[in-house]
Design a protein around this motif. Structure first.
Motif, PDB file in Angstrom:
ATOM      1  N   ARG A 345      37.660  41.527  36.503  1.00 35.35           N
ATOM      2  CA  ARG A 345      38.750  40.955  37.297  1.00 35.35           C
ATOM      3  C   ARG A 345      38.332  39.658  37.962  1.00 35.35           C
ATOM      4  O   ARG A 345      39.082  38.671  37.965  1.00 35.35           O
ATOM      5  CB  ARG A 345      39.196  41.994  38.334  1.00 35.35           C
ATOM      6  CG  ARG A 345      40.343  41.565  39.232  1.00 35.35           C
ATOM      7  CD  ARG A 345      41.534  41.025  38.502  1.00 35.35           C
ATOM      8  NE  ARG A 345      41.970  41.878  37.413  1.00 35.35           N
ATOM      9  CZ  ARG A 345      42.663  41.461  36.380  1.00 35.35           C
ATOM     10  NH1 ARG A 345      42.958  40.166  36.253  1.00 35.35           N
ATOM     11  NH2 ARG A 345      43.047  42.284  35.436  1.00 35.35           N
ATOM     12  N   ALA A 346      37.114  39.609  38.526  1.00 37.57           N
ATOM     13  CA  ALA A 346      36.662  38.387  39.195  1.00 37.57           C
ATOM     14  C   ALA A 346      36.560  37.231  38.218  1.00 37.57           C
ATOM     15  O   ALA A 346      36.916  36.087  38.544  1.00 37.57           O
ATOM     16  CB  ALA A 346      35.309  38.637  39.863  1.00 37.57           C
ATOM     17  N   THR A 347      36.073  37.501  37.011  1.00 36.68           N
ATOM     18  CA  THR A 347      35.958  36.460  35.999  1.00 36.68           C
ATOM     19  C   THR A 347      37.317  35.861  35.684  1.00 36.68           C
ATOM     20  O   THR A 347      37.493  34.628  35.692  1.00 36.68           O
ATOM     21  CB  THR A 347      35.334  37.044  34.712  1.00 36.68           C
ATOM     22  OG1 THR A 347      33.999  37.476  34.992  1.00 36.68           O
ATOM     23  CG2 THR A 347      35.307  36.009  33.596  1.00 36.68           C
ATOM     24  N   GLU A 348      38.290  36.717  35.413  1.00 36.15           N
ATOM     25  CA  GLU A 348      39.616  36.235  35.024  1.00 36.15           C
ATOM     26  C   GLU A 348      40.305  35.499  36.166  1.00 36.15           C
ATOM     27  O   GLU A 348      40.911  34.437  35.969  1.00 36.15           O
ATOM     28  CB  GLU A 348      40.451  37.426  34.547  1.00 36.15           C
ATOM     29  CG  GLU A 348      39.932  38.018  33.235  1.00 36.15           C
ATOM     30  CD  GLU A 348      40.314  39.482  33.037  1.00 36.15           C
ATOM     31  OE1 GLU A 348      40.989  40.040  33.919  1.00 36.15           O
ATOM     32  OE2 GLU A 348      39.916  40.053  32.003  1.00 36.15           O
ATOM     33  N   VAL A 349      40.207  36.048  37.370  1.00 34.86           N
ATOM     34  CA  VAL A 349      40.862  35.420  38.522  1.00 34.86           C
ATOM     35  C   VAL A 349      40.213  34.078  38.850  1.00 34.86           C
ATOM     36  O   VAL A 349      40.905  33.088  39.130  1.00 34.86           O
ATOM     37  CB  VAL A 349      40.817  36.369  39.740  1.00 34.86           C
ATOM     38  CG1 VAL A 349      41.216  35.638  41.013  1.00 34.86           C
ATOM     39  CG2 VAL A 349      41.747  37.561  39.508  1.00 34.86           C
ATOM     40  N   ALA A 350      38.877  34.034  38.826  1.00 36.75           N
ATOM     41  CA  ALA A 350      38.194  32.785  39.162  1.00 36.75           C
ATOM     42  C   ALA A 350      38.506  31.681  38.156  1.00 36.75           C
ATOM     43  O   ALA A 350      38.710  30.519  38.524  1.00 36.75           O
ATOM     44  CB  ALA A 350      36.692  33.023  39.251  1.00 36.75           C
TER      45      ALA A 350
END
Length: 411
Positions: A345-350
């Motif tokens: 999730r952090a990868t996609e959001v960032a």
């Protein structure tokens, strides 16, 4: 380049901070103070090629390098929950320095992960009292470094493509395999050890100041007593030894989210002061532009959700740290699945935030002087560390079959 000194005239030779924080909230505030200093000339320093010695000095002066150190030796005595928040705050101002701090804290913790109780006590006292800054030469995608046993000493030989922290570190964590065996050995050595050569060849589009270039390890010697977790040349394994991956992956999560927050907040400041409404809209001010309002609302909601997940997973991890000597394989596996979900999730959001902000900025914001591209370059560079699809696979297989990921260098 130098870090711009924001202190009053006449105070340049004085310490920036006289007293150390004592609570988690105070340490997070300290991290934001560091971030404010880093933010002043972050764009200029991103373009520079010098090793970030001054930035590391700043981290030392602030106490952040010893935030996990025992309080009796002058450390912060804080938990990883606080440390992750600190990494996130620093990364919002400078992604490279957020990464350096995060990697340092993992390697600072290395004795806890694999050391004997006696080694843990000795290393943490020395590292805290001497404010060691850690680097690590432990890239698993390269060939193993070979270790030879020479009686009372072990000798490391080999090379690693990446060695984050290299030239700005005081000590370096080495890892290799004893010749003729499959036994891995970690050891901490001075970064100026004879035979340890750091090469100035980190030339990537992002995270430019992480000192992540290659290293040659040519007959680097250390005592067997430095071999983490070994007693009489024998290693006694425990499940907690394998927690290095969940820890470092959650470090990644938090500096990705820190970079994303820095991008969003910096973009919002620009939009408030500089962005113009589109000439065919029905409003005169960009702050009344419905598409811009929607953009910031959407990106902020996604960031808040990812941060909340990261914080929840950090709380779960803290329970494992508190039971380091008794944690089970099942507990470790379930936690790794949660870390994998947070990483995905952090990868996609960032990535979405650091590229999406331009929709709310306008064409003039692409001028290199503004440096808005650095946020995307930083996230894009490091999120390729290991494929996010494999993180989603860990989650998906657990949901469908109950399978838990087995400990590897990446899970």
């Amino acid at each position: 380049m130098t870090i711009t000194d924001t202190r009053p005239a006449g105070a340049a030779t004085e310490a920036r901070w006289i007293t150390a924080p004592t609570t988690s909230a105070e340490w997070i505030d300290r991290a934001h103070e560091v971030a404010a200093i880093l933010a002043v000339d972050a764009v200029a320093r991103d373009r520079a090629t010098e090793a970030p010695h001054e930035e590391v000095t700043l981290l030392k002066e602030s106490g952040l390098v010893t935030i996990l150190g025992p309080a009796e030796f002058g450390g912060g005595g804080q938990t990883w929950e606080t440390a992750y928040q600190v990494i996130r705050a620093v990364a919002a101002a400078d992604g490279s320095i957020g990464q350096l701090l995060g990697y340092h804290l993992l390697w600072f913790w290395a004795a806890r992960l694999v050391g004997t109780k006696e080694q843990i006590a000795a290393v943490e006292q020395a590292a805290t009292e001497n404010t060691w800054f850690f680097g690590g030469a432990v890239n698993p995608r390269d060939n193993d470094v070979e270790i030879t046993d020479e009686g009372d000493t072990i000798v490391y030989n080999g090379a690693k493509t990446f060695s984050t922290g290299s030239r700005v570190s005081d000590v370096t964590v080495l890892e290799g395999v004893l010749a003729g065996t499959d036994t891995h050995v970690f050891a901490i050595v001075p970064s100026n050890s004879e035979g340890l050569t750091f090469h100035d060849d980190w030339d990537n589009i992002g995270q430019r100041r992480t000192e992540s270039g290659s290293v040659t390890i040519d007959h680097v010697r250390t005592d067997w007593s430095s071999a983490a977790g070994f007693a009489n040349k024998a290693f006694e394994p425990r499940v907690y030894n394998t927690l290095n991956v969940p820890i470092i992956q959650l470090v990644f999560v938090n500096f990705y989210l820190g970079i994303a927050r820095g991008a969003l907040e910096t973009a919002a400041d620009y939009t408030r002061t500089t962005t113009r409404a589109w000439l065919h809209s029905t409003v005169d001010n960009a702050l009344d532009e419905p598409y811009i309002i929607d953009l910031y609302g959407d990106l902020t909601a996604k960031l808040w959700a990812a941060e909340a997940l990261a914080d929840a997973v950090a709380v779960e991890q803290q329970r494992i740290h508190e039971n380091a000597w008794t944690v089970t394989e099942h507990e470790r596996g379930e936690h790794e699945v949660r870390v994998a979900a947070a990483k995905a999730r952090a990868t996609e959001v960032a990535l979405e935030i650091t590229s999406g902000i331009f929709e709310g900025l306008g064409a003039r914001a692409t001028a290199s002087s503004h440096g808005f591209d650095r946020f995307w370059r930083n996230v894009r560079t490091h999120t390729l560390h290991d494929p996010v699809a494999y993180k989603r696979r860990e989650v998906g297989r657990h949901v469908l079959t109950g399978e838990l990921p087995q400990p590897t260098w990446y899970s």
